[in-house]
Structure formats: structure tokens, C-alpha cells
Write an enzyme that holds these catalytic residues in place. Structure first.
Site, PDB file in Angstrom:
ATOM      1  N   GLU A  63       0.843  -1.213   0.000  1.00  0.00           N
ATOM      2  CA  GLU A  63       0.000   0.000   0.000  1.00  0.00           C
ATOM      3  C   GLU A  63       0.869   1.251   0.000  1.00  0.00           C
ATOM      4  O   GLU A  63       0.724   2.141   0.840  1.00  0.00           O
ATOM      5  CB  GLU A  63      -0.973  -0.017   1.202  1.00  0.00           C
ATOM      6  N   GLU A 111      -5.045  -8.728  -0.218  1.00  0.00           N
ATOM      7  CA  GLU A 111      -5.852  -8.414   0.975  1.00  0.00           C
ATOM      8  C   GLU A 111      -7.297  -8.297   0.528  1.00  0.00           C
ATOM      9  O   GLU A 111      -7.615  -7.493  -0.352  1.00  0.00           O
ATOM     10  CB  GLU A 111      -5.396  -7.109   1.634  1.00  0.00           C
ATOM     11  N   GLN A 122      -7.706 -11.131   8.059  1.00  0.00           N
ATOM     12  CA  GLN A 122      -6.436 -11.781   8.282  1.00  0.00           C
ATOM     13  C   GLN A 122      -6.670 -13.099   8.997  1.00  0.00           C
ATOM     14  O   GLN A 122      -7.721 -13.297   9.579  1.00  0.00           O
ATOM     15  CB  GLN A 122      -5.521 -10.899   9.109  1.00  0.00           C
TER      16      GLN A 122
HETATM   17  O1  AHR Z   1      -5.348  -5.666   7.044  1.00  0.00           O
HETATM   18  C1  AHR Z   1      -5.255  -4.471   7.750  1.00  0.00           C
HETATM   19  C2  AHR Z   1      -4.578  -3.366   6.941  1.00  0.00           C
HETATM   20  O2  AHR Z   1      -5.347  -3.060   5.839  1.00  0.00           O
HETATM   21  C3  AHR Z   1      -3.235  -3.709   6.363  1.00  0.00           C
HETATM   22  O3  AHR Z   1      -2.193  -3.547   7.258  1.00  0.00           O
HETATM   23  C4  AHR Z   1      -3.118  -2.735   5.248  1.00  0.00           C
HETATM   24  O4  AHR Z   1      -2.318  -3.198   4.180  1.00  0.00           O
HETATM   25  C5  AHR Z   1      -4.549  -2.467   4.838  1.00  0.00           C
HETATM   26  O5  AHR Z   1      -4.842  -1.124   4.779  1.00  0.00           O
END
Ligand code: AHR
Length: 500
Positions: free
Chosen positions: A173, A304, A353
Site C-alpha cells: 500500500e 488483501e 487476516q
Molecule cells: O489488514 C489491515 C490493513 O489493511 C493492512 O495492514 C493494510 O495493508 C490495509 O490497509
């Protein structure tokens, strides 16, 4: 009667097992407590890794793990996490709750965890605040076999043999927490940093992942690729193997997000609508990628994805802990069906996650562990891993409570594995209607059908007091017909069928 047509003889693309990948960041209780409790913990562990969690993840066939972030990656200095634990630097985890990070889980522990899980490794490097030398030395430390300063340091720290890094992320990011860069600046940095991510082993190439867009930032995709490929005759091979995409489902928008457990039917359909938006993102980003990479050598990596709700009341807001209901299960089911359908372009995806953070497959509380509804979806869909997507289509109707958030009632995907077994996964997004599905299996002979189902009311979840509320059950209502099979899929459910 709904018509589902599957042609197992019409092969479409390989469903890379990495599409079923996971992500674990140094965030809240994901790594510490969730995965790693340390060798001296009263919680059963092997070399510090929780046995209950490792067993559950293995059962679900976890194919790949991304680490150490996320936003944490661009502040992570890997040398802080090697050597004797008592001497490791204690730092502040500025992104996530401002807590002390004692670095007791570092490079050696990550590879030990992946060894126990039997999964591939995806390490995310620090481009935002780290140097080129630091990144290059990390690669040397992890993968160099001969005599070199970093290989010697690794051996001194107890690991003579190099490890295998399957994927390496050049920043995370970088349009935001990874340095607030504009696309042109990042792309030039990408060109420079990736040069020093060396392949030290001839028979194992590290796949390099370039930081892609936030949601629908199509300009980022275009400008990064333009800068990367302008003034360059190179083919993507060895230079860029994947371009990432991040997309989270916030039913009520980024500011409000919305409760993970308290919602009504209209928020349910809004959530489904937003989950299905993933398809538009895939198609539009892929169209831009095709302009620069017509042979499609660069994979789309959704590293993600998942639901992001308001964190559980009473918990640290920086820890992003949320409960997980049948709504999460449906989001997982429809998203994984989508990824399967686009497996010609998407070669990896990581739900965010893995434990105790956002849309987790596992939640822990001290020594207790529960599997979430999302876990059961991954467990049902695991048969698609490395199978071949086959042609399928289903009749749908639009459903929902609001005009603006109408969604198709059903989604599906089908694959054939190495043994020739057909796996079909179908989701029913409706909260109140079952559908009778008449399935035509084109030119297919079979003698055995089995099914499993995950179904419950929309708020159903597993808790530490009641951990088995949502779980898969045998699905017995599948009938053989003259041309295929017939079944009724109940409201709010996910079905997996095995046809041999
Ligand atoms: O998953 C949580 C956060 O979301 C991660 O650290 C980031 O890459 C995204 O903004």
C-alpha cells in the site's frame, strides 16, 4: 426451477491453490497469542507455534501465508527480529494500537511456522522506510546457500540451510501507509528495489509482487505499469510477476463500517452487493493490465480482501478484532467462487487476516480456539485448490430489500481435480428463499454424489461458550436425474457437491 449447466469437458483455467492463501500481520492478536505463544507457554505448542491452530489450518489445507504486513511491513526492519530473543529490539507498533512489539516472532519463526503448516511463503518487504541494501540483505539472509555475510549470520542464528521464499512483495500500500507515494514515484522505486531482489538459487525463482491499487484506483494501475514498462524492453518475466489489489467490504462505508454481528436484512444485501463489486474491480484492472502485458504474464494478486467491520465493542480499536457470522461465510463463498471464475488472471489471493483480525478463519481467547463460519467455507472449497475450472453457468434472479443493492440470488463455480472428480460450490444469498436447482452435467457419467452444507440464520456465529453453532453438515438432498443432478439449496447457505 433454477437451471445450472456444467460442462466438465470444457476446461477453462487452473485454479491456483494460492487463491486460497492467508495473511498474518503483526497486528493485534494475530501473530502473538493467535499463532505464536512461545516455547514456555502452558498452551500446547511446537517451537512456540500453537498446536491447535496449526492443526486446524492444516486441515483447511492452507496453501500460502503472507507476512509480516500490511502496513507493518513498511516499518519492519528485519534485523530487529533475528538473533537471541532476549536481545531483540523492542519497538512500538505505531500502526496498530501503539503496543510494544518485542520482535520475538521474526524471520526464523515465520519459516518455522510455514514448515509446520507445509505452506508456501510470501514475505512482504519494506520499501516505505527501509533501504535497498536492507531489502537485498534480507533476501540474501533468507535464500543464499554459499559463503556470504548474511548466510553466515543466518547459520550463526541457528539455521544453516537457506529457506525458500516463494513470493516477495516490494512494499505494501505504498499509495498510503507504505509511504504516501504517487504512482510514478513508487513505480521508479519498484524498478530500483526489485533489481536487488536476487535469485540465489537457479532452480527456484522468487516471484516479485508490485504494489497495486486501492480498490478502484485505476489510475494507479495504469501509471505504475506505464512507468515500469516505459523505457524498458524487458518482458514482465523476472521483473514483475504479480500486481496486487486490495479491497475490503465495509457495508456502511469506510467511516462507519458497521457492526460485525448486529445488522438487518438491508445491511445483509448491501454487504453482498459490495462483496460482488470485486468482479468489476477484477475485470477493469485486468483490462488495464492487458494493455501493458498482452500475454498476461503478470498475475493479479488480491493479497488483501475480506470484511472489515467496526471492531468488537470493548476491544482495542487498533487490534481490528471482529466476530464472524454467516454473513462472513457468504462473503467468503461468493468471493471464492468469483476468484475461481477469474482464475485465468488471479493467481493468488489472501484473506485478511488469518487469526483474530478482520475476517478471520480462527479466533482465540487465551487457550481457547474456535473455527469461524469463514473457516468452514475455506474447508469446503479446499477441493478447488489446483483443480481445473470448468465451464458453468446458473440462472439467477435479482433479490434484495433496496433498489440500489439488488444482488443475484445464487453464485457458483465448478472444477475437476486430478482424479477426475467434479467439485461444485453454490451459494444462496437469499435470506428467506430456497431454490430448487436442476443441474445439467454435459456428457458426464458418474456413480457417486456427496454433499456438505453450511447453513444457519444470518447472525449465527461460533462463540467461545458455544463453538459449534455454525458447522458443516452432510447434505443429503441431492438426487440423480436423467441429465445430471437435482437439489434444493436452502436460504442463507453454501453447498459443496462432489460428483464422481
Ligand atoms: O489488514 C489491515 C490493513 O489493511 C493492512 O495492514 C493494510 O495493508 C490495509 O490497509
Amino acid at each position: 426451477m433454477t437451471r445450472l449447466i456444467i460442462n466438465p469437458n470444457k476446461k477453462v483455467s487452473k485454479i491456483n491453490k494460492e487463491i486460497y492463501g492467508h495473511f498474518a500481520e503483526h497486528l493485534g492478536r494475530c501473530i502473538y497469542e493467535g499463532l505464536y505463544v512461545g516455547e514456555d507457554s502452558p498452551i500446547a505448542n511446537v517451537n512456540g507455534m500453537r498446536t491447535d491452530v496449526v492443526e486446524a489450518l492444516k486441515e483447511m489445507r492452507i496453501p500460502l501465508l503472507r507476512w509480516p504486513g500490511g502496513c507493518f511491513a513498511d516499518e519492519y526492519h528485519w534485523m530487529d527480529g533475528i538473533g537471541p530473543k532476549e536481545k531483540r529490539k523492542k519497538i512500538i507498533n505505531t500502526h496498530w494500537g501503539g503496543v510494544v512489539e518485542d520482535n520475538s516472532f521474526g524471520t526464523h519463526e515465520f519459516f518455522e511456522l510455514c514448515r509446520q503448516l507445509g505452506c508456501e511463503t510470501y514475505v512482504n518487504g519494506n520499501l516505505g522506510s527501509g533501504t535497498v541494501r536492507e531489502m537485498s540483505e534480507w533476501i540474501e539472509y533468507m535464500t543464499f546457500e554459499g559463503v556470504s555475510p548474511m548466510a553466515e549470520l543466518r547459520a550463526k542464528n541457528g539455521h544453516e540451510e537457506p529457506w525458500k521464499v516463494d513470493y516477495f512483495g516490494i512494499g505494501n500500500e505504498n499509495w498510503g501507509c507504505g509511504g504516501n507515494m504517487n504512482p510514478d514515484f513508487y513505480a521508479n522505486e519498484y524498478r530500483r528495489y526489485q533489481t536487488y531482489v536476487r535469485d540465489y538459487t537457479a532452480d527456484h525463482k522468487i516471484k516479485k509482487i508490485c504494489c497495486g491499487a486501492n480498490v478502484d484506483d485505476y489510475a494507479w494501475t495504469k501509471e505504475v505499469l506505464e512507468t515500469c514498462y516505459k523505457h524498458s524492453q524487458r518482458s514482465p518475466h523476472g521483473f514483475m510477476d504479480g500486481l496486487s489489489l486490495h479491497y475490503y467490504v465495509h457495508p456502511e462505508g469506510w467511516e462507519i463500517k458497521g457492526s460485525a454481528t448486529e445488522f438487518d436484512a438491508s445491511v445483509w444485501y448491501k454487504t453482498m452487493f459490495k462483496a460482488l463489486y470485486m468482479e468489476e474491480l477484477i475485470v477493469r484492472h485486468a483490462n488495464i493490465m492487458d494493455m501493458y502485458d498482452p500475454n498476461q504474464e503478470i498475475a493479479m494478486i488480491v493479497d488483501e480482501w475480506g470484511t472489515w467491520f467496526t471492531c468488537e465493542p470493548g476491544t482495542n480499536p487498533g487490534f481490528l478484532y471482529q466476530q464472524n457470522t454467516m454473513r462472513d461465510a457468504l462473503v467468503a463463498g461468493i468471493t471464492l467462487n468469483l476468484f475461481n471464475k477469474h482464475s485465468d488472471r488471479i493467481k493468488m489471493a489472501n484473506i485478511a487476516q488469518m487469526i483474530n483480525v478482520l475476517q478471520s478463519v480462527i479466533l482465540t481467547e487465551g487457550e481457547k480456539m474456535i473455527k469461524t463460519p469463514t473457516y468452514y467455507v475455506f474447508n469446503m472449497y479446499k477441493y478447488h485448490q489446483d483443480a481445473t475450472l470448468v465451464d458453468s453457468s446458473i440462472d439467477t434472479e435479482e433479490i434484495g430489500t433496496e433498489e440500489a443493492y439488488q444482488v443475484p440470488n445464487l453464485t457458483e463455480s465448478a472444477s475437476v481435480d486430478d482424479e477426475g472428480t467434479l467439485h461444485i460450490t453454490v451459494t444462496n444469498l437469499s435470506l428467506d428463499k430456497a431454490y430448487e436447482v436442476d443441474t445439467l452435467l454435459v456428457d458426464t457419467t458418474f456413480s457417486d454424489i456427496k454433499g456438505d452444507i453450511l447453513t444457519n440464520e444470518m447472525h449465527a456465529m461460533n462463540t467461545f461458550d458455544d463453538p459449534e453453532v455454525v458447522n458443516t453438515k452432510n447434505f443429503n438432498g441431492v438426487e440423480k436425474t436423467r441429465t445430471g443432478i437435482k437439489f434444493t439449496i436452502p436460504a442463507c447457505s453454501i453447498v459443496h457437491l462432489t460428483v464422481k
